[in-house]
Structure formats: C-alpha cells, structure tokens
Motif scaffolding. Structure first.
Motif, PDB file in Angstrom:
ATOM      1  N   GLY A 160       0.824  -1.207   0.000  1.00 59.09           N
ATOM      2  CA  GLY A 160       0.000   0.000   0.000  1.00 59.09           C
ATOM      3  C   GLY A 160       0.854   1.250   0.000  1.00 59.09           C
ATOM      4  N   ALA A 161       0.339   2.287  -0.606  1.00 61.25           N
ATOM      5  CA  ALA A 161       0.940   3.618  -0.609  1.00 61.25           C
ATOM      6  C   ALA A 161       2.150   3.705  -1.534  1.00 61.25           C
ATOM      7  N   PHE A 162       2.796   4.877  -1.484  1.00 59.12           N
ATOM      8  CA  PHE A 162       3.933   5.118  -2.357  1.00 59.12           C
ATOM      9  C   PHE A 162       5.075   4.174  -2.056  1.00 59.12           C
ATOM     10  N   THR A 163       5.824   3.910  -3.113  1.00 55.26           N
ATOM     11  CA  THR A 163       6.948   3.008  -3.005  1.00 55.26           C
ATOM     12  C   THR A 163       8.076   3.634  -2.182  1.00 55.26           C
ATOM     13  N   GLY A 164       8.714   2.821  -1.367  1.00 56.18           N
ATOM     14  CA  GLY A 164       9.912   3.234  -0.644  1.00 56.18           C
ATOM     15  C   GLY A 164       9.659   4.401   0.281  1.00 56.18           C
ATOM     16  N   ASN A 165      10.466   5.446   0.122  1.00 61.32           N
ATOM     17  CA  ASN A 165      10.303   6.583   1.021  1.00 61.32           C
ATOM     18  C   ASN A 165       9.467   7.691   0.396  1.00 61.32           C
ATOM     19  N   GLY A 166       8.695   7.330  -0.638  1.00 65.65           N
ATOM     20  CA  GLY A 166       7.887   8.322  -1.343  1.00 65.65           C
ATOM     21  C   GLY A 166       6.975   9.121  -0.433  1.00 65.65           C
ATOM     22  N   GLU A 167       6.318   8.444   0.485  1.00 68.71           N
ATOM     23  CA  GLU A 167       5.352   9.155   1.331  1.00 68.71           C
ATOM     24  C   GLU A 167       6.037  10.221   2.195  1.00 68.71           C
ATOM     25  N   GLN A 168       7.189   9.864   2.779  1.00 71.30           N
ATOM     26  CA  GLN A 168       7.798  10.860   3.681  1.00 71.30           C
ATOM     27  C   GLN A 168       8.713  11.839   2.971  1.00 71.30           C
ATOM     28  N   GLU A 169       9.321  11.404   1.835  1.00 81.61           N
ATOM     29  CA  GLU A 169      10.289  12.284   1.185  1.00 81.61           C
ATOM     30  C   GLU A 169       9.685  13.096   0.039  1.00 81.61           C
ATOM     31  N   ILE A 170       8.739  12.513  -0.673  1.00 80.07           N
ATOM     32  CA  ILE A 170       8.238  13.193  -1.869  1.00 80.07           C
ATOM     33  C   ILE A 170       6.855  13.798  -1.621  1.00 80.07           C
ATOM     34  N   ILE A 171       5.928  12.982  -1.132  1.00 79.37           N
ATOM     35  CA  ILE A 171       4.539  13.436  -1.036  1.00 79.37           C
ATOM     36  C   ILE A 171       4.318  14.356   0.157  1.00 79.37           C
ATOM     37  N   LYS A 172       4.788  13.972   1.300  1.00 75.74           N
ATOM     38  CA  LYS A 172       4.624  14.795   2.520  1.00 75.74           C
ATOM     39  C   LYS A 172       3.195  15.279   2.667  1.00 75.74           C
ATOM     40  N   SER A 173       2.330  14.324   2.714  1.00 78.50           N
ATOM     41  CA  SER A 173       0.902  14.601   2.741  1.00 78.50           C
ATOM     42  C   SER A 173       0.476  15.518   3.879  1.00 78.50           C
ATOM     43  N   LEU A 174      -0.347  16.492   3.545  1.00 75.99           N
ATOM     44  CA  LEU A 174      -0.896  17.397   4.552  1.00 75.99           C
ATOM     45  C   LEU A 174      -2.414  17.447   4.381  1.00 75.99           C
ATOM     46  N   VAL A 175      -3.145  17.277   5.486  1.00 74.77           N
ATOM     47  CA  VAL A 175      -4.610  17.347   5.406  1.00 74.77           C
ATOM     48  C   VAL A 175      -5.114  18.413   6.363  1.00 74.77           C
ATOM     49  N   ARG A 176      -6.313  18.896   6.092  1.00 73.76           N
ATOM     50  CA  ARG A 176      -6.912  19.865   7.022  1.00 73.76           C
ATOM     51  C   ARG A 176      -8.387  19.537   7.209  1.00 73.76           C
ATOM     52  N   LEU A 177      -8.848  19.660   8.424  1.00 77.42           N
ATOM     53  CA  LEU A 177     -10.278  19.538   8.708  1.00 77.42           C
ATOM     54  C   LEU A 177     -10.729  20.866   9.294  1.00 77.42           C
ATOM     55  N   GLU A 178     -11.906  21.283   8.885  1.00 84.21           N
ATOM     56  CA  GLU A 178     -12.423  22.556   9.397  1.00 84.21           C
ATOM     57  C   GLU A 178     -13.821  22.373   9.963  1.00 84.21           C
ATOM     58  N   TRP A 179     -14.075  23.027  11.043  1.00 88.50           N
ATOM     59  CA  TRP A 179     -15.400  23.003  11.657  1.00 88.50           C
ATOM     60  C   TRP A 179     -16.082  24.339  11.407  1.00 88.50           C
ATOM     61  N   GLU A 180     -17.279  24.258  10.804  1.00 89.98           N
ATOM     62  CA  GLU A 180     -18.067  25.468  10.557  1.00 89.98           C
ATOM     63  C   GLU A 180     -19.344  25.389  11.374  1.00 89.98           C
ATOM     64  N   PRO A 181     -19.432  26.138  12.427  1.00 89.15           N
ATOM     65  CA  PRO A 181     -20.635  26.072  13.263  1.00 89.15           C
ATOM     66  C   PRO A 181     -21.856  26.522  12.474  1.00 89.15           C
ATOM     67  N   ASP A 182     -22.974  25.885  12.704  1.00 89.49           N
ATOM     68  CA  ASP A 182     -24.231  26.293  12.072  1.00 89.49           C
ATOM     69  C   ASP A 182     -25.361  25.786  12.954  1.00 89.49           C
ATOM     70  N   LYS A 183     -25.958  26.680  13.646  1.00 88.96           N
ATOM     71  CA  LYS A 183     -26.981  26.287  14.621  1.00 88.96           C
ATOM     72  C   LYS A 183     -28.216  25.682  13.958  1.00 88.96           C
ATOM     73  N   GLN A 184     -28.376  25.964  12.680  1.00 91.88           N
ATOM     74  CA  GLN A 184     -29.551  25.431  11.971  1.00 91.88           C
ATOM     75  C   GLN A 184     -29.486  23.907  11.817  1.00 91.88           C
ATOM     76  N   THR A 185     -28.277  23.393  11.852  1.00 94.19           N
ATOM     77  CA  THR A 185     -28.155  21.954  11.603  1.00 94.19           C
ATOM     78  C   THR A 185     -28.198  21.182  12.912  1.00 94.19           C
ATOM     79  N   SER A 186     -28.640  19.944  12.816  1.00 96.43           N
ATOM     80  CA  SER A 186     -28.806  19.164  14.040  1.00 96.43           C
ATOM     81  C   SER A 186     -27.454  18.863  14.686  1.00 96.43           C
ATOM     82  N   ALA A 187     -26.418  18.788  13.860  1.00 97.58           N
ATOM     83  CA  ALA A 187     -25.099  18.500  14.420  1.00 97.58           C
ATOM     84  C   ALA A 187     -24.435  19.761  14.978  1.00 97.58           C
ATOM     85  N   GLY A 188     -25.057  20.913  14.727  1.00 98.18           N
ATOM     86  CA  GLY A 188     -24.490  22.165  15.213  1.00 98.18           C
ATOM     87  C   GLY A 188     -23.439  22.740  14.285  1.00 98.18           C
TER      88      GLY A 188
END
Ligand code: FAD
Ligand code: FES
Ligand code: FES
Lengths: 289, 160, 709
Positions: free
Chosen positions: C429-457
C-alpha cells in the motif's frame, strides 16, 4: 455561409422519384444511420469523405413493413432489425443472425438494408441472406430491379446499386423455412460475448428427408472479400446421407479451403479465421444438423 | 449544398425545433441545443450506450441517429425520464445496490434498464445481461448493476 | 466485522443517475474556445517543416514555443513535452494545436497542417530496444551461490500486453487565464501534479495557478499523468488567446494518444536443489516505457519489488529496466507494475509445479510469505499474513482442489477443455519506498463550521487533494471522519478539490487514499473533536501531516528495506472452459478472498473488487492492443473490446479480517488489489484446460488455435 433553411419534409420523400432526385442532387439515403453516422464521425476527424447531406426513405410506403406474397417474404428497407426479429413472419435463422448484430439500442434503429448496403464482408445478415437466395429489390428513375444478393454485393463496401437507386426491400422464398424437414445452423464467432463484430460466421440450412440431405446450403462470412457460398460443395452434399457426415466433410473441406481467403486485421488473424471456419463446417457435417 | 433543415420532434413530452444539418448527431442536438447534458458521449460510435435515449419508445443510441431521422419522432431522455415514478424506483435500486461508481455510464444504464423492464418486467439474470449488453461500464464489473435491475423489477412488481 | 464496514448508500448516486452531475464536457464558460491538437502521423522522425494553413479570424496557433517556462510536463521525470520540438518520438505525439470558436474548424486546421519528417530508426518491440531510462538491480541473499549449487535450473519467459484504461468519461480540461492567474478545471486524479506542471510550464508562482477537479468519470490510473499534458496544452491556448479554452478528447483520440499499461517481458531462471526445493530466482524484468520516461521508473520499482510475487524465495537477483521504444509513453494503470510482475511470478510457480510434478497449489503454498519473512528488498513482513486461512476460504467457496483434480483427468483425456487456476497476490500500500515521507509529505486539514440550523451544530469539512473518481473516496473518507468524530455522516462535507482551498495531501494513486490520507484525517478528526467539544460555536480547524512510522526503514540508493509499510493480499480462483472448435474462452467461475485490513465500506469495496476483477480478466483475454509500426491498431471501443455484461461471471468475494495498526480503523490498501491476481489464475486455468504452458496475456482464441492446431 450559404446555408439556407430546407424543409425537413423534402428530406423525407414519399416516392421513389423524389428519392431518386435527391440522390442526383447529392443526398445520401440513410436507414438507421448506425453505419453512416459512425463512419462520418471518424471521417470528420481525419479529413476523409463524409456522406452528407442525408435523406431518409422511411416515408416511402414500399420501404416499410414486412409482408408475404405467396411464398415470398418481403422486408421493407426501412424496417429496423428489431422489428424484423420480432415479426412472426421472420424465419428463426434470420432472426438469429440479426440478434447477433450489435446491441438492443442499435438493433432498434439499424435497418437490414443498411446492413446489406454497408457491404462489409463481416455483415452478419449476409451469410443467411445468401443461403436464402435473397433478392434485393431496388428502384430508381430508370425503373425497378431485382438483384440476387450475391450479385448486389460487388466488393467490400461496394454494391451494384445505381447512382439514383435506393433499396426498396429484401425478399426471399421463405417456404423452405416452414418445411418440417428444414434444419438450420448459424454461428458467429465474435470479438467478445456480446455487442461484437464477427471474426467469422457460418450460416447453413438444409432439408433432411429420411436422413438424406437435400437443398443443402452453406455460407461463410468474413473469410473472404465477399461471403463464400459454393455450389460445388453443396452439390457434393445433396443426396447424401446425414450419417455419412465425416466422409462428406473430408470431401468438401478441400473445396472450402480453396475458396476461403481471409485477412489479418485488428480483430483476428487470417489463419484463425480460415481454420476455425473449416473446423466449424467439418463439425457441422460430422455431427449432423 | 449543406443546407440547414428545420426539424421538430417531441422532446421529453414537449415540442422541440432546431435548425440544423441533416446529418448532425441527435446526441449533439440534445447536448448542445437542448442543453440536456445527462445524455453522455462515451464513444460516439454506438458502442458504449452512454448516450442512450428512448426513440419512439424504444432504447436507442443517440450518437448514431442523424437529425433527419429525428424529424417527427418522440424522444425521451434521462432529463424527462428522471421525473417519472419509474425512474425513482430504478434509480433507488441503483443506489441501494451500489451500482453507481463514477456515474458516467449511469444515465445510459438507467434508460436501458427501463427499456428492458418495460418489455420484460420479470427478466431472468441472463435476460438482464442481454438487455444491458449495449451499455459499457468500466467501474463496476456489472454485478451491482444487474442486482439493481433485479431489485427494481421486484419493487415494480410490488408496486402494481 | 467492524461497524464502519457496514454499507451506506452513496449520496453522489442521485445526481449521477439523473444526469444532472456536471462532467467537464458539460461545462460551458462565456466566450469559451474549443481546441484540437495535431498529432504526429509518424513514428519517429526529425521535423523538417510544419506547413500551417492560414488562420481564420479568431483562431490561434499553439505549439511548444507557447510555453514561457519549460515545454515539459512534470510527471515524476520531467521529460515529456506538451508539444514535440524538433523531433517526433512516437505516433500520436502532439505537435501543435489550434484554438478558436468552433471545434470543427480547429479539427480542419489540424488536418490541413502538413508536417514533413526525416525518418529516424524506430524501435517497436521490447526485444529490439537497446536504450533504457532506468536500470535497477536488487539482490536478496546469495543467488550466485544457490545457482552454482543448484541440481536443476529452469528458465522461462512471460509476456504481458498493453492495456487501455478505458474510463468511460474521455479526458477533458478547461483552462482560463485572468489577470495573471491560471485556472484549470478537469477530469483528474492528481490536482497538485497538474499545478506543479503548470507552474513549471509557465514560470508562475504558487498563488497564480489554481487547479479544480471536476466530477471524474473513471480514471484507473489513466488520469494520473495525461491530465498534466492536457492541462498544459489547454493553458497554453488560454494564454495565447486570452479566452477560456476547453479541450475534450473524443474516444478515438483519447485511445490514440493517452498512456496505457506497460507491456512487459519477464525472464525468470529458477534454481532448484536436489530435494526439489526452490532456492533462488534470477529475474530479468523489462517493461516498455515508450518514448519518454514519465513515471515509468516508479512503475518498474513496484514491479521489481514484488517480483517473486507472494512467494518467499531465499535468494533472489532482480534486474529491471524501462525500455525506450517509439511508443506512446506508458503510464499508470491500477496495479502500476504489479500485475505484470505478479503474472510472471505466479505463472512461473505454475510452470515449476508442472516441471516438478507437483500440484500447483501444493507447490505454491510451500513458499507463501509468512509474518517475519524477508521481502525481495530485504524488508520485513511485520504483520500477520493469513494466506492459509484465505486458502481454506477460497476452497470452501470455489471447491478448487477437487475441480482441479477432476479437470486434470479430463483434460488429459482430451474430451472437455476445462480448467481451474489459483493465484496469490500481494499489493504494497501507498507510495513506493520513502515516497510518502520524502516526496509526497501529505498534509490534510479539517475545518469546523458552526451552524446552529443543523442538528449536528455545524459542518465538518474535509480538505484534501484526493479525488472522488468513482471509487467512493467521497463516502469512505467521510465515514472515517464521522466514525472518529461521532458526528453524523451528513455533517461531514467533502467536495471536489480546489488547490486554492485544499492542502496537498498527495495524488489519488497507489491505493493510498484510505490507508495514508484516511489515517491522517482520522487523527485530525480526533483532535478536532476535542476542539468542537470545547467550543461548538466557534470555527476551528486542524492540520495534520504525514509522519512515517519509525520502524520502517528504506534506503533509496540501494532499494533496501521496507518498500511498503503494509501489504494487502488476495487469492483468486478462476475457472474456464475452452470451446474445442473455436477456442473461444468462457470464464465459468470467479472467486476471490481478500485481506485489505478492515473494509471501510463493504459495498464500496465489493464494487471495487468486481470492477477490478473484470478489468483484470479483460487484460487476460479480450483486451488486446497491438502496436503496428508504432501505431495502436485498436483505438475504438469497436476494436478494443472491454467486457460487456455477458462476458464474465460475477466474482464471489470474501473479505477476511486482519486490521492494520497504522490504517484508519485497521484499513489497508484495496483499490488496486483486484487487478493483481486474476491474470495468473486465469492463465493457469487456461493452461490446464489446453494442456499447454501458456506464458503470455492476453490469451486469445487466435493464440490457442496456433498452439493447439
Ligand atoms: C455499435 C455497432 C455495432 C455493430 N455491430 C454489428 C454487427 O455485430 N454485425 C453487423 O453486421 N454489423 C454491425 N454494425 C454495422 C451496422 O450498424 C449495421 O450493419 C446496420 O445494420 C446498418 O444499418 P443502418 O440502417 O443503421 O445503416 P445506415 O448507416 O443508415 O446505412 C448504411 C449504408 O447503407 C446505405 N443505405 C441505407 N439504406 C438504404 C436504402 N434504402 N437504399 C440505399 N442505400 C441505403 C446508406 O447510404 C449507407 O451507405 C454495427 C454498428 C454499430 C454502430
Ligand atoms: S456515445 Fe453513443 S454509444 Fe457511446
Ligand atoms: S460507474 Fe463508471 S463507468 Fe459505470
């Protein structure tokens, strides 16, 4: 642009005369369009010759419907493959070959006339039409003609249709198909299980009375520039016993071998086509119908 | 010589007219002139069924139909069909069976499934496969599409 | 079964079913121009002259000189030009293009453009190729010694063909250039690959290139590389014309010019000792890279790293080369070098079984990798490998062994041509060898947007550059976040990536989306959950970047160490019947058992497996693409026949449970796994049925007829 509005009605002539006149003005007849449209699409991209503009014969009464007149079954050139397959008048052997063409959506629009005029060595209706001795009924300004299918097709992609003619109908004596002694065989070897073009195909039919062949006919598709049907081989078989099949095969296979001259192309090889066709013929004869 | 013709046909139940060339593909008329982009072009050669429509009530590949053939015809596309009850059952079955992946083939498969079920409301698996044999899907391997048609067939039977 | 595996319905199926989903071909921008590319109708030659027609008003000409930066796409190697310069290296290579209001006019201008060439010698088959882009050798143990001491040495050669991805939506791209900013929209797998290519092509800085993915109608690897070329071409046209430009390939064009799966020619020598044990293999792996290196080097790595298949061979020497030919540059296709190597490795085991008079399964299972074993690259298989359990399961559902014994008798008697085959596949699985840490260096972001109209808030937004291309990422990624955050699925939002909004979490390739990116967003979701619990009414966000687990070691110079953090496994059984007259092949049964860790959604996964297996069976049988004098002979769906509903049976799939500690909820790579094993199982079945040792795919009736004539 010199493009001027044309009434659609003009391109849907109601008579042969109008159709002839359109052809003479440079219009091409179209049936379902499944052949022309695909070809045109490819030609536009490569700068090849496009068949345009088009007119349709479907309002010409004689090109519509499937009728019988005595023993003669006549299929209008505007009939779709589906309508032919679904007609109770259509012999099973023809229906089987038409069912092997393309897919339901294409069969709902494509016509038998289009398949014939296409004049492809791999057209799947042709071997069956050859063994049914079908006649192509044409009409143009110089009158009507009735041409045996094997004379109608002159070379791959070309027919003996005259410049101002259209195909009106396809007809054949279907009485043989209703004989109790009638047996038939159709086999298409395609590029995959469905919606496939033929690598080769075999159609055969015969009457078998008391174990004796009569009226044996066999045609091979996609193994030569035109469908191969050999009276020499058929004569050899007629009058012979069904259970002498292996001997019959031995005698006629050399005859077919000489006549088959398939090509190598993007769908198959010459060797495969020839050898497989010959084996199918031999097997058909030795197993009997 | 390449004159325009005015052709008119019933499109999703409404009269539609367009001035076009006799050999223009119905597919292009639908997508470009009528704006019905749910009719998709996957091959332009009659092979994939992504452009499937009903032509006078029967399944057809719109990339193979010239404008002149459409004159006076009754043409139904996914656009109109998606507003029918029949569609809701079939599309729900597609969703439930997991038959939609990239979705490019899906409108075509839904049209083909509907055509099949109209002609044969209780198809066997083999009849389903034959009915859908003109539609290509590269994502699913068809298993779930066939399951969807089975589901839809059962649900339609229960509905009547 | 983990509760996350329970299937949920895909919400994208609604728009896709009704036809309201918008693919790139459906998009119209005001003032938008069309574009057509003139491709070389010559295999290899120096361009002498390009005779251009006069340009009508409103039309523009584009070629390699239209690039202010480099006329080279950045696809791993930066060698493939957007447009040929002085030399054409393959049939179909883009030479120049026209853009203007009407596509028909652009196409006509291409037809009227005449190019004169001085012919240069062309290389069309791997065997004739003298040059290569990459030449790698790996040694495990002491193969020389084992070969010297061998009682017997067997040698055989395996060949695999080209394969077209045949995604249903042809490739397409729209480019716009406004006030110094370039924006492209299109069907793609890797938004940041395209962004990079464009930055380099036009010397633009990061802020001035924006790439937005449109709904993508299938990709399978085919939209990993070529979209960068297409985006560059469209961007050049947009810059030259000052208008938005759209290019959509029609099917023939798409099939004529886009990369395909690398054909391969793999020779394996096997050393066997006096007790009949396999002691060593010497593998020579050549793949047809085509005219430019592009990403072939990485494909080769994947092939050689798995070159003994699922089998533990003590001493191994592998040499791999990417051969330079005058073909379309080969590219990515689901499996990425794996299917070629695994076909050869597994068929070689079949061949050895025949030579050593053993039942194939019995021989194969003696060598299957086990936990603690050493890989070809001298990495360690750290996790439990459950192949024995998988064999029992596949026996249960397929009845492999008793069918094998039965067909062994009948095929020898020569009456019915039936056969059954079993194969084993591993996919790192994933990139070959050290691809993930040396080449791709994956970065993700999650954001929370409050909205009182929705049941989850509020809404939780997943910001990653990985795309939904049909495989279900828009559901599976959301399920992971929903499960971890405790929020309902409806509150988790995933939209098609826009590089102005999402960070670079890497390309959608190598079955890495769930295993790598999924894990990152799971971890991020755990952190964000805390913030939301602390203050649900304020917006908040979390970023997370990839950290390679410390125990995995890799040396990129010598290719030693853990080539992949985790492997997924498959056992395939295929049963066939050959028509004794026409040699048409009917596949009568297909069974598979998979270890993909924890399935994130059992239905989505089953869809992946059915679809991938059909692709692999097509690869093995009906999908033939021949290069005739460098020109692909099958460039339409009429001639290149992919499976229809009637060609193959359903695959009966079983998933075993084997959670992976670094995967989200235990998930490992899955997407490419179904493409790895079926070819060898199929070919083993054909070999049994025909009584011949078949070593080449696709297996066609023509080939069988020739062998059995
Ligand atoms: C996806 C696909 C699959 C196919 N599969 C098969 C297959 O399996 N087997 C097979 O045999 N063929 C196949 N074909 C080829 C072709 O579509 C069929 O042969 C079909 O029957 C053609 O009929 P049509 O009415 O659509 O032809 P059209 O395209 O309308 O016409 C074909 C030719 O006939 C001429 N013509 C039509 N009607 C008349 C008339 N009344 N008078 C004079 N000339 C006329 C036209 O000018 C044109 O030259 C396939 C085509 C497609 C697109
Ligand atoms: S686009 Fe019409 S069949 Fe493919
Ligand atoms: S779902 Fe992608 S082609 Fe069918």
């Amino acid at each position: 642009m010199s493009d001027k509005l044309f009434s659609a009605g003009t391109l849907l002539p109601a008579t042969i005369e109008e159709a002839s006149s359109l052809i003479m003005q440079g219009f091409f007849p179209v049936g379902g369009g499944t052949d022309i449209m695909v070809r045109n699409h490819a030609m536009k991209k490569t700068g090849g010759r496009v068949k345009s503009p088009l007119f349709s014969c479907r309002r010409i009464e004689e090109t519509t419907g499937i009728h019988t007149n005595g023993n003669i079954l006549s299929i209008g050139s505007s009939c779709t493959l589906s309508s032919i397959i679904e007609s109770s008048l259509c012999p099973a052997i023809l229906a089987e070959s038409l069912l092997s063409i393309a897919s339901p959506g294409i069969r709902n629009i494509a016509t038998l006339a289009g398949n014939i005029c296409n004049a492809s060595p791999a057209a799947d209706s042709l071997p069956v039409l050859y063994i049914l001795d079908a006649m192509i009924e044409t009409a143009g300004s110089s009158g009507r003609r009735s041409i045996p299918v094997k004379e109608f097709i002159t070379a791959p992609g070309t027919t003996s249709l005259k410049d101002d003619e259209i195909v009106v109908s396809v007809s054949f004596d279907s009485s043989i198909c209703h004989d109790d002694a009638f047996r038939w065989y159709f086999r298409k070897v395609g590029t995959r299980a469905a919606n496939a073009l033929s690598k080769l195909s075999i159609a055969a039919c015969t009457l078998v009375d008391n174990g004796i062949y009569s009226n044996f006919r066999l045609a091979v598709g996609a193994c030569a520039p035109a469908v191969v049907r050999l009276s020499e081989a058929e004569d050899e078989i007629n009058g012979k016993a069904l259970d002498k099949g292996s001997e019959l095969a031995e005698r006629v296979i050399p005859v077919y071998t000489k006549a088959l001259n398939p090509i190598d192309d993007q769908r198959s090889t010459s060797d495969y086509r020839r050898n497989t066709a010959l084996k199918l013929i031999a097997n058909l004869l030795s197993e009997g119908f | 010589m390449n004159k325009l013709i005015k052709i008119s046909f019933l499109l999703d139940g409404r009269m539609f007219s367009v001035e076009t060339k006799s050999d223009r593909r119905l597919l292009d008329i639908l997508r470009e002139d009528a704006g019905i982009t749910g009719v998709r072009e996957g091959c332009g050669e009659g092979e994939c069924g992504a452009c499937s429509i009903f032509f006078n009530g029967r399944l057809a590949n719109s990339c193979c139909i010239p404008a002149i053939a459409a004159e006076g015809a009754e043409i139904d596309t996914i656009d109109g069909f998606s507003k029918t009850e029949e569609y809701s059952i079939i599309s729900q079955a597609f969703a439930d069976a997991g038959a939609v992946q990239c979705g490019f083939c899906t409108p075509g498969f839904i049209m083909a499934s509907a055509a099949l079920l109209r002609e044969n409301p209780r198809p066997t698996d083999n009849e389903i496969k034959i009915g859908l044999s003109g539609n290509l899907c590269r994502c699913t391997g068809y298993t779930m599409i066939i399951e969807a048609v089975r589901l839809a067939s059962g649900r339609m039977a229960r509905n009547v | 079964m983990h509760k996350i595996s329970r299937p949920v319905n895909r919400d994208d199926s609604k728009n896709k079913s009704s036809g309201s989903a918008v693919y790139i071909s459906d998009v119209i921008k005001p003032g938008m121009l069309a574009m057509a590319v003139k491709s070389a109708d010559f295999q290899h030659g120096k361009i002498n002259t390009i005779k251009k027609p006069e340009l009508p008003e409103g039309y523009f000409y584009v070629d390699g000189k239209s690039f202010t930066g480099m006329n080279r796409a950045s696809i791993v190697a930066q060698d493939w030009p957007f447009f040929a310069e002085s030399e054409v290296l393959y049939f179909g290579q883009p030479v120049c293009a026209y853009t203007g209001p009407r596509i028909e006019v652009c196409e006509k201008l291409c037809i009227q453009t005449k190019i004169e060439y001085t012919p240069l010698p062309a290389v069309s088959v791997i065997e004739d190729a003298a040059d290569f882009f990459n030449d790698y050798t790996i040694i495990k143990g002491n193969p020389d010694k084992s070969f010297k001491e061998a009682a017997q040495i067997f040698e055989n050669q395996y060949r695999t063909g080209m394969q077209e991805q045949a995604y249903m939506e042809p490739q397409g791209m729209i480019a716009e250039f406004n006030e110094g900013k370039l924006t492209v929209y299109g069907s793609m797998q890797c938004p940041y690959y395209i962004k990079n290519s464009l930055k380099n092509a036009f010397n633009l800085d990061d802020d001035n290139v924006r790439v937005i993915q449109s709904i993508t109608g299938g990709a399978f690897g085919g939209k990993e590389d070529y979209p960068s070329i297409l985006a560059g071409q469209a961007a050049a046209a947009a810059i030259v014309s000052g208008k938005p430009v759209k290019i959509v390939l029609d099917r023939r064009n798409d099939m004529s010019v886009t990369p395909k799966r690398h054909p391969s020619l793999i020779k394996i020598r096997t050393a066997v000792d006096s007790e009949g044990n396999i002691t060593a293999m010497d593998i020579d792996c050549r793949i047809d890279a085509g005219a430019y290196e592009s990403l072939s080097g990485v494909v080769l790595e994947r092939a050689i790293f798995i070159s003994t298949g699922a089998y533990n061979i003590a001493d191994v020497k592998v040499r791999g080369r990417t051969m330079k030919t005058n073909h379309i540059p080969s590219g990515a296709f689901r499996g990425f070098g794996g299917p070629q190597a695994l076909f050869a490795a597994d068929m070689n085991m079949y061949y050895l079984a025949r030579k050593l008079n053993a039942a194939p399964l019995e021989l194969k299972r003696r060598y299957l990798f086990q936990r603690g074993d050493i890989s070809v690259t001298s990495g360690i298989f750290r996790d439990d490998i459950k192949l024995e359990e998988m064999i029992s399961r596949v026996e249960e559902i397929s009845d492999y062994s008793s069918k094998w014994a039965e067909y062994e008798k009948t095929s020898q008697a020569g009456d019915k041509m039936k056969g059954i085959g079993i194969s084993f596949a591993a996919h790192g699985g994933a990139f070959t060898g050290n691809g993930e840490q040396e080449i791709i260096k994956s970065l993700v972001r999650l954001e929370w947007e409050p909205d009182k109209q929705t049941s989850a808030g509020g809404r939780l937004r997943i910001l990653v550059s990985n795309v939904e291309m049909g495989q279900g990422a828009s559901i599976t990624l959301r399920k992971i976040v929903a499960e971890e955050s405790g929020l309902p699925l409806e509150a988790i939002i995933f939209t098609n990536p826009d590089t102005d909004i999402v960070p670079d979490s890497g390309p959608t390739v190598a079955s890495r989306t769930i295993m790598i990116v999924g894990k990152l967003i799971q971890d991020a979701a755990a952190m964000l959950k805390q913030k939301i619990e602390d203050d649900i009414n304020s917006p908040s966000s979390v970023e997370k970047s990839y950290v390679h687990p410390p125990e995995f070691d890799w040396d990129e110079e010598t290719f030693t160490g853990d080539a992949y953090p985790a492997y997924s496994w498959a056992v395939n059984v295929i049963e066939v019947e050959i028509d004794p007259i026409t040699f048409e092949i009917k596949i009568t049964g297909s069974w598979a058992v998979y270890d993909v860790g924890t399935p994130i959604d059992i239905k989505i996964l089953e869809g992946q497996m059915q679809g991938g297996t059909a692709q692999s069976l097509g690869y093995s049988s009906i999908e033939k693409m021949q290069m005739i004098n460098g020109k692909p002979a099958q460039v339409s769906f009429t001639d290149y026949t992919i499976p229809t509903t009637l060609d193959f049976p359903d695959t009966e799939c079983v998933f075993i449970d084997n959670p992976y500690r670094y995967g989200p909820f235990g998930a490992k790579a899955a997407g490419e796994l179904p493409n790895e094993g079926p070819a060898a199982a199929f070919t083993a079945a054909i070999s049994q049925a025909s009584g011949r040792m078949i070593t080449e795919i696709p297996v066609t009736p023509e080939m069988l007829e020739e062998q059995l004539r």
